[in-house]
Write a protein that holds these residues in place. Structure first.
Motif, PDB file in Angstrom:
ATOM      1  N   LYS A   1       0.838  -1.210   0.000  1.00  0.00           N
ATOM      2  CA  LYS A   1       0.000   0.000   0.000  1.00  0.00           C
ATOM      3  C   LYS A   1       0.870   1.255   0.000  1.00  0.00           C
ATOM      4  CE  LYS A   1      -4.132  -1.934   2.151  1.00  0.00           C
ATOM      5  NZ  LYS A   1      -5.113  -1.826   3.247  1.00  0.00           N
ATOM      6  N   ASN A   2       1.971   1.217   0.756  1.00  0.00           N
ATOM      7  CA  ASN A   2       2.888   2.358   0.764  1.00  0.00           C
ATOM      8  C   ASN A   2       3.557   2.546  -0.591  1.00  0.00           C
ATOM      9  OD1 ASN A   2       2.439   3.152   3.416  1.00  0.00           O
ATOM     10  ND2 ASN A   2       3.990   1.768   4.237  1.00  0.00           N
ATOM     11  N   ALA A   3       3.772   1.443  -1.319  1.00  0.00           N
ATOM     12  CA  ALA A   3       4.348   1.529  -2.667  1.00  0.00           C
ATOM     13  C   ALA A   3       3.403   2.296  -3.592  1.00  0.00           C
ATOM     14  CB  ALA A   3       4.618   0.139  -3.222  1.00  0.00           C
ATOM     15  N   MET A   4       2.108   1.983  -3.502  1.00  0.00           N
ATOM     16  CA  MET A   4       1.133   2.701  -4.321  1.00  0.00           C
ATOM     17  C   MET A   4       1.027   4.158  -3.892  1.00  0.00           C
ATOM     18  SD  MET A   4       0.486   0.394  -6.394  1.00  0.00           S
ATOM     19  CE  MET A   4      -0.590   1.422  -7.382  1.00  0.00           C
ATOM     20  N   LYS A   5       1.159   4.396  -2.589  1.00  0.00           N
ATOM     21  CA  LYS A   5       1.148   5.778  -2.084  1.00  0.00           C
ATOM     22  C   LYS A   5       2.337   6.550  -2.663  1.00  0.00           C
ATOM     23  CE  LYS A   5       0.474   6.142   2.345  1.00  0.00           C
ATOM     24  NZ  LYS A   5       0.800   6.192   3.803  1.00  0.00           N
ATOM     25  N   THR A   6       3.487   5.871  -2.756  1.00  0.00           N
ATOM     26  CA  THR A   6       4.683   6.499  -3.339  1.00  0.00           C
ATOM     27  C   THR A   6       4.444   6.875  -4.799  1.00  0.00           C
ATOM     28  OG1 THR A   6       6.137   5.225  -1.870  1.00  0.00           O
ATOM     29  CG2 THR A   6       7.133   6.139  -3.859  1.00  0.00           C
ATOM     30  N   ILE A   7       3.764   5.980  -5.532  1.00  0.00           N
ATOM     31  CA  ILE A   7       3.461   6.263  -6.942  1.00  0.00           C
ATOM     32  C   ILE A   7       2.576   7.495  -7.065  1.00  0.00           C
ATOM     33  CG2 ILE A   7       2.190   5.405  -8.962  1.00  0.00           C
ATOM     34  CD1 ILE A   7       3.219   2.626  -8.305  1.00  0.00           C
ATOM     35  N   TYR A   8       1.535   7.574  -6.240  1.00  0.00           N
ATOM     36  CA  TYR A   8       0.634   8.728  -6.304  1.00  0.00           C
ATOM     37  C   TYR A   8       1.365  10.018  -5.921  1.00  0.00           C
ATOM     38  CZ  TYR A   8      -3.071   5.248  -6.673  1.00  0.00           C
ATOM     39  OH  TYR A   8      -3.858   4.206  -7.091  1.00  0.00           O
ATOM     40  N   MET A   9       2.255   9.933  -4.921  1.00  0.00           N
ATOM     41  CA  MET A   9       3.020  11.123  -4.517  1.00  0.00           C
ATOM     42  C   MET A   9       3.945  11.571  -5.640  1.00  0.00           C
ATOM     43  SD  MET A   9       3.978  10.777  -0.468  1.00  0.00           S
ATOM     44  CE  MET A   9       4.812   9.199  -0.587  1.00  0.00           C
ATOM     45  N   SER A  10       4.585  10.600  -6.313  1.00  0.00           N
ATOM     46  CA  SER A  10       5.501  10.965  -7.404  1.00  0.00           C
ATOM     47  C   SER A  10       4.738  11.508  -8.612  1.00  0.00           C
ATOM     48  CB  SER A  10       6.365   9.767  -7.802  1.00  0.00           C
ATOM     49  OG  SER A  10       5.571   8.680  -8.208  1.00  0.00           O
ATOM     50  N   PHE A  11       3.508  10.973  -8.842  1.00  0.00           N
ATOM     51  CA  PHE A  11       2.661  11.559  -9.877  1.00  0.00           C
ATOM     52  C   PHE A  11       2.388  13.030  -9.552  1.00  0.00           C
ATOM     53  CE2 PHE A  11       0.786   7.341 -11.434  1.00  0.00           C
ATOM     54  CZ  PHE A  11       1.412   7.455 -12.654  1.00  0.00           C
ATOM     55  N   GLY A  12       2.052  13.281  -8.287  1.00  0.00           N
ATOM     56  CA  GLY A  12       1.781  14.654  -7.851  1.00  0.00           C
ATOM     57  C   GLY A  12       2.993  15.545  -8.016  1.00  0.00           C
ATOM     58  N   LEU A  13       4.178  15.000  -7.688  1.00  0.00           N
ATOM     59  CA  LEU A  13       5.423  15.760  -7.832  1.00  0.00           C
ATOM     60  C   LEU A  13       5.685  16.093  -9.297  1.00  0.00           C
ATOM     61  CD1 LEU A  13       7.765  16.742  -6.000  1.00  0.00           C
ATOM     62  CD2 LEU A  13       8.966  14.641  -6.568  1.00  0.00           C
ATOM     63  N   SER A  14       5.437  15.128 -10.188  1.00  0.00           N
ATOM     64  CA  SER A  14       5.633  15.352 -11.625  1.00  0.00           C
ATOM     65  C   SER A  14       4.691  16.437 -12.147  1.00  0.00           C
ATOM     66  CB  SER A  14       5.388  14.049 -12.397  1.00  0.00           C
ATOM     67  OG  SER A  14       6.331  13.087 -12.059  1.00  0.00           O
ATOM     68  N   ILE A  15       3.429  16.344 -11.724  1.00  0.00           N
ATOM     69  CA  ILE A  15       2.443  17.339 -12.178  1.00  0.00           C
ATOM     70  C   ILE A  15       2.802  18.721 -11.650  1.00  0.00           C
ATOM     71  CG2 ILE A  15       0.014  18.031 -11.960  1.00  0.00           C
ATOM     72  CD1 ILE A  15      -0.636  14.979 -11.939  1.00  0.00           C
ATOM     73  N   LEU A  16       3.264  18.781 -10.382  1.00  0.00           N
ATOM     74  CA  LEU A  16       3.675  20.070  -9.804  1.00  0.00           C
ATOM     75  C   LEU A  16       4.844  20.657 -10.589  1.00  0.00           C
ATOM     76  CD1 LEU A  16       3.389  22.143  -7.480  1.00  0.00           C
ATOM     77  CD2 LEU A  16       5.043  20.759  -6.192  1.00  0.00           C
ATOM     78  N   TYR A  17       5.818  19.800 -10.944  1.00  0.00           N
ATOM     79  CA  TYR A  17       6.957  20.238 -11.752  1.00  0.00           C
ATOM     80  C   TYR A  17       6.485  20.817 -13.086  1.00  0.00           C
ATOM     81  CZ  TYR A  17      10.066  19.311 -15.676  1.00  0.00           C
ATOM     82  OH  TYR A  17      10.735  19.399 -16.855  1.00  0.00           O
ATOM     83  N   ASN A  18       5.532  20.131 -13.721  1.00  0.00           N
ATOM     84  CA  ASN A  18       5.019  20.597 -15.010  1.00  0.00           C
ATOM     85  C   ASN A  18       4.304  21.935 -14.887  1.00  0.00           C
ATOM     86  OD1 ASN A  18       5.767  18.670 -17.039  1.00  0.00           O
ATOM     87  ND2 ASN A  18       4.425  17.194 -16.054  1.00  0.00           N
ATOM     88  N   ILE A  19       3.543  22.100 -13.805  1.00  0.00           N
ATOM     89  CA  ILE A  19       2.816  23.364 -13.603  1.00  0.00           C
ATOM     90  C   ILE A  19       3.797  24.519 -13.439  1.00  0.00           C
ATOM     91  CG2 ILE A  19       1.340  24.629 -11.982  1.00  0.00           C
ATOM     92  CD1 ILE A  19      -0.113  21.959 -11.458  1.00  0.00           C
ATOM     93  N   VAL A  20       4.817  24.328 -12.586  1.00  0.00           N
ATOM     94  CA  VAL A  20       5.815  25.386 -12.356  1.00  0.00           C
ATOM     95  C   VAL A  20       6.584  25.678 -13.640  1.00  0.00           C
ATOM     96  CG1 VAL A  20       7.924  25.979 -11.105  1.00  0.00           C
ATOM     97  CG2 VAL A  20       6.042  24.836  -9.902  1.00  0.00           C
ATOM     98  N   GLY A  21       7.046  24.608 -14.314  1.00  0.00           N
ATOM     99  CA  GLY A  21       7.806  24.796 -15.550  1.00  0.00           C
ATOM    100  C   GLY A  21       7.001  25.497 -16.622  1.00  0.00           C
ATOM    101  N   LEU A  22       5.739  25.110 -16.787  1.00  0.00           N
ATOM    102  CA  LEU A  22       4.880  25.717 -17.807  1.00  0.00           C
ATOM    103  C   LEU A  22       4.568  27.177 -17.483  1.00  0.00           C
ATOM    104  CD1 LEU A  22       2.423  22.762 -18.525  1.00  0.00           C
ATOM    105  CD2 LEU A  22       4.078  23.741 -20.122  1.00  0.00           C
ATOM    106  N   SER A  23       4.435  27.487 -16.197  1.00  0.00           N
ATOM    107  CA  SER A  23       4.141  28.882 -15.835  1.00  0.00           C
ATOM    108  C   SER A  23       5.288  29.802 -16.249  1.00  0.00           C
ATOM    109  CB  SER A  23       3.878  28.995 -14.332  1.00  0.00           C
ATOM    110  OG  SER A  23       5.045  28.657 -13.600  1.00  0.00           O
ATOM    111  N   TYR A  24       6.526  29.309 -16.116  1.00  0.00           N
ATOM    112  CA  TYR A  24       7.680  30.094 -16.572  1.00  0.00           C
ATOM    113  C   TYR A  24       7.750  30.127 -18.093  1.00  0.00           C
ATOM    114  CZ  TYR A  24       9.818  30.746 -11.986  1.00  0.00           C
ATOM    115  OH  TYR A  24      10.085  31.154 -10.704  1.00  0.00           O
ATOM    116  N   ALA A  25       7.469  28.977 -18.730  1.00  0.00           N
ATOM    117  CA  ALA A  25       7.562  28.903 -20.190  1.00  0.00           C
ATOM    118  C   ALA A  25       6.530  29.798 -20.864  1.00  0.00           C
ATOM    119  CB  ALA A  25       7.371  27.448 -20.640  1.00  0.00           C
TER     120      ALA A  25
END
Length: 792
Positions: free
Chosen positions: A731-755
């Motif tokens: 269950k913690n492994a799946m939680k890690t996947i969801y957290m990393s998905f969130g981290l990726s999306i956050l990275y994209n939002i920040v990067g796109l706002s600058y772009a």
């Protein structure tokens, strides 16, 4: 001038060599012949998956005459038993879905070919064929005739199969050369140097930069164009489309700048972008290589096999400790882990794991036995020819024939993101471009390109496989061995745990065993000992260890009826061991206990009564599991120990007794029909059907060979009390996947706002993109290791 391409291979057609057939144009008779073969066998669907997917067949007349030599064929074949032969061939031309489709339909082209399975990443096809109807040589010529000539080298056959594709390294090298030199030549432009000689040669430098950019644009970035074009033709939108579009836009814009003297263009950014993206791809490739390296057969098979020492002693050893020359003891239903020679008089081997055919093959002393066969009947002895193959057992366990339908939820998440990500990204890029074009043309192109680059979802695509692969490795190190990474997700979704009793929640170690009945003579005890020697049932193993040592006897007949008992014949003596109904004991006591009844030569003798010893930590394990899961104990024994289990286990635990193997399977099915996600924990023998039916099947391994493709995982018995930890860890492994998905999306939002605001250059975006992948991989590795250490 209009050029015409070959319908089969896509090569440009020379007018004088053009061949027209069935209103289609071909570059040579070879391509036309391949089309004819497909057309005559109703296989023209080959051309529907991809336009012009074939290769021009080469003239190989006489090239494979050496395949008439039986000694050479023996080296190439993986398996040969009677008329069933199996071979794996490395085929360099495999490159697309059309290749997979035609190679998995070879049976339509050649009588005698049973099945063919393609391993796309390794470019290999595994072919099962009937040697009476066709031969390896004919198959090789068939493959060559349709443009799929295999690579066969007798001296370095294995090396040929592992041939390394270095094209990515070459592309990175050329991209780096172009990028470095263009940066050097662009320094005067960067610092706006206005000396006379710079003004005099500025045009020359710019066209020199243009020339240097061409190899990077045409060759190094070619993979993105090919992938994008194939994606468009198939009607799908993958992430390579915006990347290819960004590169092409930068090249065209930079070329226009030089032609009309608007500036030096963005060739430095373009070549830098290509270089850093290829570096990111190399990193991702190495990551997957790492995962593949971690998952060798040692990670999957804790199973032991019985080794016979020179003094006759029997010891259990790990399968990968087996060496050439060792003598092994194979019991009923045990898997043969290595190739060897049969020492015993005769044997009956089931090779269905290898061939899919369930008809047992009779072998006699001196015959060769192949790894993957399952012994049926009395115990046999064999001598080892080769040590365990590092891939063969894993290949058997992962065989498609035995795969269960698994919910691939995490893949669906990635697919959904990819499906909506690319159209949304293209829309944002074009909207931003049209907004900035009326403000600043140079900024508009910078914004357009930066958006396409910075939002690359490589990190998103890598999250799930890398997390689950790392979790798989960590669990393997703790003696919990899963068939594949998808099982981790299934574990996280389980809500009901079903335990077998005998051999699962009870231990197979020596415990108090009491004999009740007519006193047995020394000869009768010898008959019992030799009968039990061939069985793998947990009670059989315990009783075998309990009885004193006797001289070995030859068993003439042996049969084990799953869930009932054993029958053996020695010369004039018949022995039956098992349940009361199996030995037809009509005087069964009403006081129910776990018993093995004995009948010799049709006369009932008595029974061995087992006082079960439950595994260490059982009560604490069930108490902790009961907080989150529905618990069931599903046993084939009578309910003599109901009172003990009721006292030991939580009150919510369901106890079900007197269940035959088929009833266990039906019980699991009933739970699933109620919407339950079931994990079955059993001993791998009587529970094979229930393990296969359950959402997750887990086999507990003590010191017997419990290999079973029906199960999704094998757990070393010493880790039984850690089941709760492994469930929580999944269950913690799946939680890690969801957290990393969130981290990726956050990275994209920040990067796109600058772009979008024009504050991010394409070159910086290209550097950030592989860094984001490294960040995500580091994050999931740290988190999965943290959860593994957090609670042991």
């Amino acid at each position: 001038m209009v050029t015409t391409n070959c319908f089969h291979c896509g090569n440009e057609i020379n007018k004088k060599d053009e061949v027209v057939f069935d209103e289609k144009k071909f570059c040579c008779t070879g391509c036309k012949t391949v089309y004819e073969i497909f057309s005559q066998n109703d296989l023209t669907c080959y051309y529907d998956f991809q336009a012009s997917p074939g290769a021009t067949p080469q003239d190989i007349n006489g090239k494979y005459e050496f395949l008439d030599d039986e000694k050479i064929i023996d080296k190439l074949l993986e398996f040969q038993e009677d008329t069933t032969h199996i071979v794996s061939l490395y085929i360099p031309h495999i490159h697309c879905s059309s290749c997979i489709w035609i190679l998995e339909n070879l049976q339509k082209l050649k009588e005698g070919i049973g099945t063919s399975q393609v391993n796309f990443p390794e470019k290999k096809v595994r072919i099962t064929f009937n040697s009476e109807q066709t031969s390896l040589k004919e198959i090789v010529y068939l493959l060559s005739s349709i443009g799929y000539e295999p690579y066969i080298s007798l001296e370095n056959f294995d090396e040929g199969k592992k041939k390394v594709d270095r094209s990515l390294i070459y592309k990175i090298g050329i991209a780096f050369f172009c990028f470095g030199n263009i940066m050097l030549l662009s320094f005067p432009e960067y610092f706006e140097v206005e000396e006379f000689w710079i003004n005099q040669y500025r045009g020359f430098f710019r066209w020199l930069i243009f020339a240097l950019a061409l190899p990077s644009f045409i060759y190094s970035a070619s993979g993105y164009y090919v992938s994008a074009w194939k994606s468009i033709k198939s009607g799908l939108l993958n992430i390579d489309i915006p990347i290819a579009l960004g590169i092409v836009v930068m090249f065209l814009r930079s070329t226009v700048d030089i032609i009309f003297d608007f500036g030096q263009g963005f060739f430095d950014s373009m070549t830098g972008l290509i270089f850093f993206m290829l570096l990111g791809k190399l990193f991702q490739q190495k990551t997957y290589d790492f995962l593949s390296f971690e998952r060798d057969y040692k990670s999957y098979f804790p199973i032991a096999i019985t080794k016979l020492l020179p003094n006759g002693e029997e010891i259990a050893v790990q399968v990968y400790d087996i060496e050439k020359g060792d003598r092994l003891l194979i019991r009923n239903q045990e898997l043969i882990p290595v190739d060897g020679i049969l020492i015993s008089e005769k044997a009956s081997i089931d090779y269905s794991f290898v061939t899919g055919e369930a008809v047992p093959i009779e072998k006699k002393s001196g015959d060769k036995l192949y790894a993957g066969g399952k012994q049926q009947g009395k115990v046999i002895e064999m001598e080892v020819l080769f040590s365990v193959s590092q891939s063969y057992l894993t290949q058997l366990w992962s065989n498609d024939v035995f795969q269960k339908k698994v919910n691939q939820h995490h893949k669906t998440i990635t697919d959904k993101i990819s499906r909506y990500f690319t159209p949304a990204l293209l829309a944002l890029a074009f909207l931003s471009f049209f907004y900035w074009i009326f403000i600043d043309t140079a900024t508009a192109f910078n914004v357009f390109t930066a958006i396409l680059i910075v939002a690359c979802p490589c990190a998103l695509a890598l999250t799930a496989p890398f997390t689950l692969g790392n979790v798989l490795r960590i669990m393997g190190n703790r003696k919990f061995y899963l068939k594949n990474a998808l099982v981790v997700e299934q574990l996280a979704q389980v809500d009901t745990l079903v335990f077998d009793k005998t051999g699962t929640i009870t231990t197979n170690k020596k415990t108090a065993i009491v004999y009740e009945g007519e006193t047995l003579t020394s000869n009768e005890l010898q008959l019992l000992k030799n009968t039990l020697r061939g069985s793998n049932h947990p009670l059989s193993r315990r009783l075998y260890d309990f009885l004193p040592e006797f001289e070995r006897m030859n068993v003439d007949e042996f049969e084990e009826v799953i869930g009932k008992g054993i029958f053996a014949k020695f010369d004039t003596n018949d022995v039956k061991l098992g349940s009361s109904s199996f030995v037809k004991n009509l005087n069964e006591s009403t006081h129910k206990k776990t018993k093995v009844h004995v009948e010799i030569n049709g006369i009932y003798k008595g029974s061995y009564v087992f006082n079960n010893q439950y595994r260490k930590g059982l009560e604490q394990l069930f108490e902790s599991l009961a907080k989150e899961y529905d618990l069931v104990v599903l046993s084939g024994d009578n309910d003599g120990e109901r009172a003990i289990l009721t006292k030991m286990l939580p009150s919510k635990t369901t106890l079900v007794f007197n269940q035959k193997p088929e009833q266990k399977l039906a019980y699991i099915e009933q739970l699933q029909q109620k919407g339950k996600n079931v994990m079955m924990i059993g001993d791998g023998l009587n529970d094979a059907g229930a393990l296969a039916q359950s959402n997750v099947g887990l086999s507990i391994s003590e010191n017997v060979n419990v290999f079973s493709p029906a199960c999704d995982g094998i757990m070393d018995a010493s880790q039984f009390d850690k089941i709760g930890f492994f469930m929580k860890y999944s269950k913690n492994a799946m939680k890690t996947i969801y957290m990393s998905f969130g981290l990726s999306i956050l990275y994209n939002i920040v990067g796109l706002s600058y772009a979008v605001t024009g504050n991010l250059s394409p070159l910086v975006a290209a550097i950030i993109m592989p860094l984001s992948t490294i960040t995500i991989v580091s994050f999931v590795t740290i988190m999965s290791n943290y959860y593994a250490r957090n609670k042991k």
